[in-house]
Design an enzyme around this catalytic site. Structure first.
Site, PDB file in Angstrom:
ATOM      1  N   GLU A 223      27.086  45.615  34.976  1.00 43.13           N
ATOM      2  CA  GLU A 223      27.659  44.299  34.666  1.00 43.13           C
ATOM      3  C   GLU A 223      27.831  43.579  35.991  1.00 43.13           C
ATOM      4  O   GLU A 223      28.809  43.801  36.707  1.00 43.13           O
ATOM      5  CB  GLU A 223      29.015  44.471  33.940  1.00 43.13           C
ATOM      6  CG  GLU A 223      28.895  45.127  32.574  1.00 43.13           C
ATOM      7  CD  GLU A 223      28.345  44.182  31.507  1.00 43.13           C
ATOM      8  OE1 GLU A 223      28.385  42.959  31.721  1.00 43.13           O
ATOM      9  OE2 GLU A 223      27.856  44.674  30.476  1.00 43.13           O
ATOM     10  N   CYS A 257      33.293  36.243  36.745  1.00 43.60           N
ATOM     11  CA  CYS A 257      31.839  36.462  36.871  1.00 43.60           C
ATOM     12  C   CYS A 257      31.040  35.411  36.111  1.00 43.60           C
ATOM     13  O   CYS A 257      29.934  35.071  36.515  1.00 43.60           O
ATOM     14  CB  CYS A 257      31.475  37.860  36.382  1.00 43.60           C
ATOM     15  SG  CYS A 257      32.031  38.188  34.706  1.00 43.60           S
TER      16      CYS A 257
END
Ligand code: NAD
Length: 470
Positions: A223, A257
Site C-alpha cells: 500500500e 496517502c
C-alpha cells in the site's frame, strides 16, 4: 500466555524478534485460529480495545502527530471500528465455500472455492494514520483466520507503545505480537518467513520489503503512495470543488496517502478556483491556522524540512507558506505557476502544499496524468458525466472519485489499493478477507462410478469426446 509483546532493540532483541513468527506459527498449526467463533471473539476484542481506550489513543495521536480529536476519532479509530463491525456481520458469509460448475467431462462431481487461512502475516504500518493502518490490516488477518506480527512506525512512538500494550492485553497473545522499533527491527522481521506481508508506506521501502519477501517467495500487498492528481474543468461546481479538495488536502496537515497532491485546473477557471480555495482555508482554520485546534502538525522536523524545501523553487505562494520548524507547523499552502519540472512536482508532497497547474483542455490533463506514474487516487471535478467517464476510462489509478476526494479510501465496500508504483493488491472489507486468504480450488468426485474416458488406452471415441468436451 506469553508476556508483553513490546520489544526494544538490544543485543538479545534480534533473537527475540526472530523467534516470534515461529511461536505464532505453532499456534496457527494447532488450528486455533480457524473456527469462526475464535475469529469473531478476536474481532470483538478489537472493538473493545478501540472503544475502551479511545481517549488514551487520541491523546497519543495528538502527542505524536498533533491530530485534532475529530480527525483522530474519525480516521484512526472510527474506521477500524467500522471494518470490525462489517467483518463481524459478514464473516459467516465470507467464509462459506463458493460452489462452481463442473465441466461435462468431469461429471459426476462437485467443485468449490474455499478460503484457507494463510498462516502468519507481517503487517508493517506507517505513521500518518498509525492506528487505522495497523488495525485495518489486523482485522483482515483475523477475519481470514491468521496470526499476525504488527510493526508500527517509530515516528509515532507514543501510539506505537500504547498499541503494543493494548494488543498484548486484549488479543490472543499466542497469535498476535507487536514489535516496536525502526529499520533494524523491521529488517530482522523481514529476514523471517511469513505467509504474507502487508506493508503500508513509501515506495522506496516497498522495494526493500518486496526484495526481502522474494527470498521466501512470500506474497506481498504493498500500500504505497504517489502524486494523486485533481482535474478541475470549467463546468465544475467550483464552490463544492474548493471545499472538497481543501478538506481532502488539509486533513491531517496533508499527510494522507490519497490526499490531492496537485491540481490540473482548466485555465479559464484557475482564478476563481484559487480564490475559493483560499477562502476555504480561512473558513476551516480561521485567519491564523496555527492557532486552530482543528489543524494538525507535521510528524517530524525532518519532514518539515522536506516539505518546506518544495517552496524554495520559484513557485508563487498564493496562500499560506508559513513554516515553524520547532512547532512542526506548515500552514495550509497553495502554490501556483507550477511547472512539470518544479521541485514540488518531483516527489509526493505528503504535506499541506497544494500545487496548482493550468491546462488548456482535458486532453492536456489526461496526457499529463498518463505521462506520470499511475497514482493511488485520481479526482475529477466536472458537471459532465461523459467527460468524467472519459477521464476514468483513459487513465489508470488505484481509486478515483467524481466530484469528491478521499471517500473511495473510506468506503469499506470498495477495494483499496494502488496500481503500478502506487501499490499492488488491495484490502478493506471483504477485499481484505480475500487478500489474506488462499482461494483453494477443490474437486470432489463420488466413487460409485468411474468413467474411463480419460484413461489410456486411448481410442477414437475417447479422442472424439475429448475434442468435443474438453
Ligand atoms: P514510515 O517512515 O513510518 O515507514 C513505514 C514503515 O516502514 C515503518 O514501520 C518503518 O519502521 C518501516 N521502515 C522504514 N524504513 C525501513 C527500511 N529501510 N527497511 C525496513 N523497514 C523500514 O512511513 P512513510 O513511508 O514515511 O509513510 C508515508 C508514505 O506512505 C507516503 O508515501 C504515503 O503515501 C504512503 N502511505 C500509503 C498508504 C496507503 O494505504 N496506500 C497509507 C498511508 C501512507
Amino acid at each position: 500466555m506469553a508476556t508483553a509483546a513490546s520489544i526494544l532493540f538490544d543485543t538479545g532483541a534480534r533473537d527475540r524478534i526472530a523467534a516470534i513468527p515461529g511461536r505464532l506459527r505453532e499456534t496457527f498449526r494447532s488450528g486455533r485460529t480457524r473456527p469462526v467463533e475464535w475469529r469473531k471473539g478476536q474481532l470483538r476484542a478489537v472493538e473493545c480495545l478501540l472503544k475502551e481506550n479511545a481517549p488514551r489513543l487520541e491523546k497519543a495521536l495528538a502527542a505524536d502527530v498533533g491530530k485534532p480529536p475529530f480527525e483522530a476519532y474519525a480516521a484512526d479509530l472510527g474506521f477500524p471500528l467500522g471494518e470490525a463491525a462489517i467483518a463481524l456481520k459478514n464473516l459467516d458469509h465470507w467464509m462459506r465455500p463458493q460452489r462452481v460448475s463442473v465441466p461435462a467431462i468431469q461429471r459426476p462431481g462437485k467443485a468449490w472455492v474455499q478460503f484457507d487461512p494463510l498462516g502468519v502475516i507481517l503487517i508493517i504500518a506507517p505513521w500518518n494514520y498509525p492506528v487505522q493502518l495497523t488495525f485495518n490490516p489486523l482485522i483482515a488477518a483475523i477475519a481470514a483466520g491468521s496470526c499476525a506480527v504488527l510493526k508500527p512506525s517509530e515516528l509515532t512512538p507514543q501510539t506505537s507503545a500504547l498499541m503494543a500494550e493494548l494488543v498484548a492485553k486484549y488479543l490472543d497473545d499466542d497469535c498476535f505480537a507487536v514489535v516496536e522499533g525502526a529499520v533494524e527491527e523491521t529488517q530482522v522481521l523481514l529476514e523471517q518467513r511469513f505467509d504474507h506481508i502487508l506493508y503500508t508506506g513509501n515506495g522506496r521501502v516497498g522495494r526493500v520489503v518486496m526484495e526481502a519477501a522474494a527470498k521466501h517467495l512470500t506474497p506481498v500487498t504493498l500500500e504505497l503512495g504517489g502524486k494523486s492528481p485533481v482535474i478541475v474543468m470549467p463546468d465544475a461546481n467550483l464552490d463544492v470543488a474548493a471545499h472538497r479538495i481543501g478538506w481532502a488536502k488539509w486533513t491531517n496537515a496533508g499527510q494522507t496517502c490519497t490526499a490531492p497532491d496537485y491540481v490540473l485546473v482548466h485555465q479559464d477557471v484557475e482564478k476563481p478556483l484559487l480564490e475559493k480555495l483560499k477562502a476555504v482555508i480561512t473558513e476551516f482554520y480561521g485567519n491564523d491556522p496555527k492557532t486552530s485546534k482543528d489543524y494538525g502538525r507535521i510528524v517530524a522536523e525532518r519532514h518539515v524540512d522536506r516539505v518546506a524545501s518544495m517552496l524554495d523553487d520559484g513557485v508563487e505562494i498564493f496562500a499560506g507558506g508559513q513554516v515553524d520548524k520547532a512547532a512542526r507547523y506548515i500552514a495550509p499552502t497553495i502554490v501556483r505557476g507550477v511547472k512539470p519540472d518544479s521541485k514540488v512536482m518531483q516527489d509526493e508532497i505528503f504535506g499541506p502544499i497544494l500545487a496548482v497547474m493550468t491546462v488548456r483542455d482535458l486532453d492536456e490533463a489526461i496526457n499529463f496524468v498518463c505521462d506520470h506514474d499511475k497514482p493511488l487516487a485520481l479526482y475529477i471535478f466536472s458537471g459532465d458525466e461523459k467527460l468524467c467517464a472519459r477521464v476514468l476510462g483513459e487513465t489508470s489509478s488505484g481509486g478515483a472519485c467524481i466530484n469528491a476526494a478521499l471517500w473511495q479510501a473510506a468506503n469499506p465496500h470498495l477495494p483499496f489499493g494502488g496500481v503500478g508504483p502506487s501499490g499492488m493488491g488491495a484490502y478493506h472489507g471483504r477485499w481484505g478477507f480475500e487478500a489474506l486468504s488462499h482461494r483453494k480450488g477443490v474437486v470432489d468426485k463420488p466413487t460409485w462410478t468411474d468413467p474411463k474416458i480419460a484413461y489410456p488406452p486411448y481410442s477414437r471415441v475417447k479422442e472424439w469426446v475429448a475434442r468435443k468436451f474438453l
